[in-house]
Write a protein that holds these residues in place. Structure first.
Motif, PDB file in Angstrom:
ATOM      1  N   GLU A 270      47.981   7.723  41.870  1.00 35.95           N
ATOM      2  CA  GLU A 270      48.388   9.000  41.287  1.00 35.95           C
ATOM      3  C   GLU A 270      49.581   9.573  42.044  1.00 35.95           C
TER       4      GLU A 270
ATOM      5  N   PRO B 177      48.838  12.088  37.257  1.00 36.90           N
ATOM      6  CA  PRO B 177      47.453  12.476  36.996  1.00 36.90           C
ATOM      7  C   PRO B 177      47.290  13.789  36.242  1.00 36.90           C
TER       8      PRO B 177
ATOM      9  N   SER C  72      47.362  11.078  30.795  1.00 35.80           N
ATOM     10  CA  SER C  72      46.617  10.648  31.987  1.00 35.80           C
ATOM     11  C   SER C  72      46.203  11.896  32.748  1.00 35.80           C
ATOM     12  N   PHE C  73      44.943  12.274  32.645  1.00 41.03           N
ATOM     13  CA  PHE C  73      44.516  13.553  33.203  1.00 41.03           C
ATOM     14  C   PHE C  73      43.004  13.589  33.372  1.00 41.03           C
ATOM     15  N   ARG C  74      42.576  14.596  34.084  1.00 41.08           N
ATOM     16  CA  ARG C  74      41.150  14.930  34.188  1.00 41.08           C
ATOM     17  C   ARG C  74      41.048  16.452  34.146  1.00 41.08           C
TER      18      ARG C  74
ATOM     19  N   SER D 188      53.164   5.247  32.615  1.00 43.24           N
ATOM     20  CA  SER D 188      53.013   6.705  32.624  1.00 43.24           C
ATOM     21  C   SER D 188      54.136   7.367  31.839  1.00 43.24           C
TER      22      SER D 188
ATOM     23  N   VAL E 119      46.149   5.972  30.133  1.00 41.09           N
ATOM     24  CA  VAL E 119      45.019   5.422  30.885  1.00 41.09           C
ATOM     25  C   VAL E 119      44.342   4.320  30.076  1.00 41.09           C
TER      26      VAL E 119
ATOM     27  N   LEU F  40      40.096   9.422  35.267  1.00 37.86           N
ATOM     28  CA  LEU F  40      41.254   9.728  34.443  1.00 37.86           C
ATOM     29  C   LEU F  40      41.000   9.295  32.999  1.00 37.86           C
TER      30      LEU F  40
END
Length: 589
Positions: A356, A318, A324-326, A382, A338, A333
């Motif tokens: 995650e 994550p 793949s992130f926020r 990923s 993603v 995400l």
């Protein structure tokens, strides 16, 4: 794209789609075969214990690194102390020598001045004597002049008397001339000037010598403090490494504690089978497996399970910025992986659930959940390069290609390429492929012996497991540079809403000899064959769409093309053909 129900089945495989006969439910109450239950439980324990051993191995390696760093810091502190003591001793010697030199110069200067004073005093005494003689001459001339005046007053005999006076005047004139010569000689200061010039030269030479010694003394002191400053900077770098290592260790330790507690609970459940009869044992073991989240019927097919539940479980990191992130808690995400995984779930016609987990442990979730009772992931999407170091994993075809690049702090001209990394601290992701690529490029670090051949000797290489800190680690100066996959830093460097925009930057060029690529991972099990088959079918169809082109441009900023695949990697890696072979054997058994 072709809907999942009509996708091709390669290698003339039997129909395994959702329209086929329904698989036995995981919650069936039919007494399972005891051998199947025990085998499933054994596999469960095997995966669990292997993960514990892997975590222990990783943690042990980090502790060794910390121990090495502490040893290096101790040696550096001792070296700094020794250099400081030596510098202090040299400074004391220089101070004493300077004092002696200045004392000698002062003595010579005083002696020279005294000699000049004596010479001047003698000259002045003689001048005074000459002056007194001239004064006497003046008085006698005055008397003679008076007498001459008196004689001149008497007429008659004046001529004869004046002749006598004239003789006296001539004699006095001779004496006056003689005295004038004597005064001229006495007032000759040429010898005094020569003495003064000589003393000036001697004084200047002494002062110059003392000045040079003073400059040399201060230069040595400055050099000593420069060495101390460099050593202190080295200590700071060691401190940064230790800080990072301990941060990583905390995450590994927490994961290890969860697995240890899980193993303890599972062992306690197995202990309860002691009082179970032989007929009840299969049911008891099945209940344990269901509780553990690992019970699977003999005819289990993962794709059918996904379609029946309507949810695709995807293991993902994550904190992979760009992948793949926020940026803020609570957000969905986003990123390249993603969007790929979401497109595949749409291709299957199911919802998607992201599980995650730390990137280097995502493949573990293919065999066992994050905690007891949680189901395992269906696949890993990923940023995964295929590697023989992963246990019981099968790989898809490549779904994206990328460059392996060098990143630095914005404007840091010290970092211009691999050659500029000599003596620097380099960061990278905890990936065996990354280590191999850096070694092949000639880099050597703490794990290598000093005598090992290489082009560039790093101060150290830090392998990051926690991807949430890698961009800050570079931007904040905890490392000098970062060797990284292009998508992981491309958005961070260039994204308009990136908090690192203008703080870090990518250098052009690929460290690896050819483009890297990512694959999707599934469990190396015949039950995953049809799932992997559909993943590869999706990749082939999606690669020809405008959506995929837009996706790549959005997150990589320019497309990268390649042809490599898992088949070309070392270690006899497995993929769809190998799983099909196992699946076919299972069907005909």
């Amino acid at each position: 794209m072709t809907p999942v129900s009509s996708s091709l089945t390669s290698y003339e495989a039997p129909d395994r789609s959702a329209s086929a006969a329904p698989a036995t439910s995981a919650m069936s109450t039919r007494p399972p075969d005891a051998n199947i239950s025990i085998a499933g439980l054994g596999a469960r324990l095997s995966h669990l214990m292997r993960q514990l051993l892997n975590t222990e191995s990783t943690q042990s390696a980090r502790f060794v690194e910390v121990e090495n760093r502490v040893g290096a810091m101790t040696m550096e502190v001792e070296a700094v102390t020794e250099r400081m003591q030596t510098s202090m001793h040299e400074a004391e010697q220089l101070r004493e020598q300077s004092q002696q030199d200045f004392s000698q110069a002062s003595s010579e200067l005083s002696q020279g001045l005294w000699q000049l004073e004596q010479s001047l005093s003698e000259k002045l005494t003689k001048v005074n004597e000459v002056v007194r003689g001239l004064e006497r001459v003046g008085r006698e001339l005055e008397l003679i002049a008076v007498n001459a005046a008196i004689q001149a007053a008497h007429a008659g005999e004046a001529g004869r008397s004046f002749s006598v006076v004239a003789d006296h005047v001539r004699q006095l004139a001779r004496h006056t001339v003689q005295n004038a010569n004597e005064v001229s000689q006495m007032l000759d200061f040429k010898d005094f000037q020569q003495q003064l010039i000589g003393f000036g030269h001697s004084s200047r030479e002494n002062v110059d010598q003392v000045d040079k010694q003073t400059v040399a003394a201060f230069s040595k002191v400055q050099q000593a403090f420069g060495e101390i400053r460099t050593s202190m900077q080295t200590l700071v770098e060691h401190g940064k490494v230790i800080e990072t290592m301990h941060h990583l260790d905390r995450g590994s330790y927490q994961g290890q504690r969860v697995k240890v507690a899980w193993a303890r609970e599972l062992a306690e459940d197995l202990q309860k089978s002691a009082g179970v009869t032989e007929l009840q044992l299969p049911l008891h073991l099945a209940r344990v497996l269901r509780k553990d989240g690992g019970y699977k019927p003999q005819a289990y097919d993962r794709l059918n399970d996904i379609l029946q539940r309507g949810v695709l479980r995807v293991a993902i990191e994550p904190s992979f910025k760009g992948l793949s992130f926020r940026l803020r808690p609570g957000e969905a995400l986003r990123g390249l992986d993603v969007e790929y995984a979401t497109a595949f779930a749409r291709y299957l016609g199911v919802q998607i659930e992201f599980i995650e987990h730390p990137w280097d442990q995502c493949v573990d979730l293919l065999h066992i959940g994050r905690s007891r009772g949680e189901p395992e992931a269906d696949l890993v999407w990923s940023a995964l390069p295929p590697s023989a170091s992963y246990y019981k994993v099968a790989y898809s075809d490549a779904y994206t290609y990328l460059h392996y690049m060098l990143a630095r702090r914005a404007g840091d001209e010290r970092i211009s390429g691999l050659g500029s990394l000599q003596g620097k601290v380099l960061g990278c992701i905890n990936d065996p492929g990354a280590f191999a690529t850096l070694e092949a490029a000639g880099l050597r670090w703490s794990k290598h012996k000093r005598e090992e051949r290489g082009t560039i000797r790093l101060a150290n290489l830090i392998a990051y497991t926690d991807q949430s800190i890698i961009h800050d680690a570079l931007a904040d100066g905890k490392i000098d540079a970062f060797a990284v996959d292009q998508p992981i830093f491309a958005w961070a460097c260039n994204g308009k809403d990136s908090p690192w925009h203008g703080r870090i930057e990518l250098l052009n060029g690929n460290i690896a000899p050819s483009p890297w690529y990512y694959t999707v991972a599934v469990a190396d099990d015949p039950a995953s064959y049809t799932l992997l088959q559909h993943v590869n079918a999706f990749i082939r169809e999606f690669s020809r769409t405008r959506e995929r082109e837009t996706l790549e441009l959005r997150w990589q900023f320019y497309p990268v093309h390649g042809t490599a695949g898992y088949q070309g990697e070392a270690g006899s890696l497995r993929g769809e053909p190998e799983l099909y072979h196992d699946w076919l054997q299972q069907q005909t058994a």
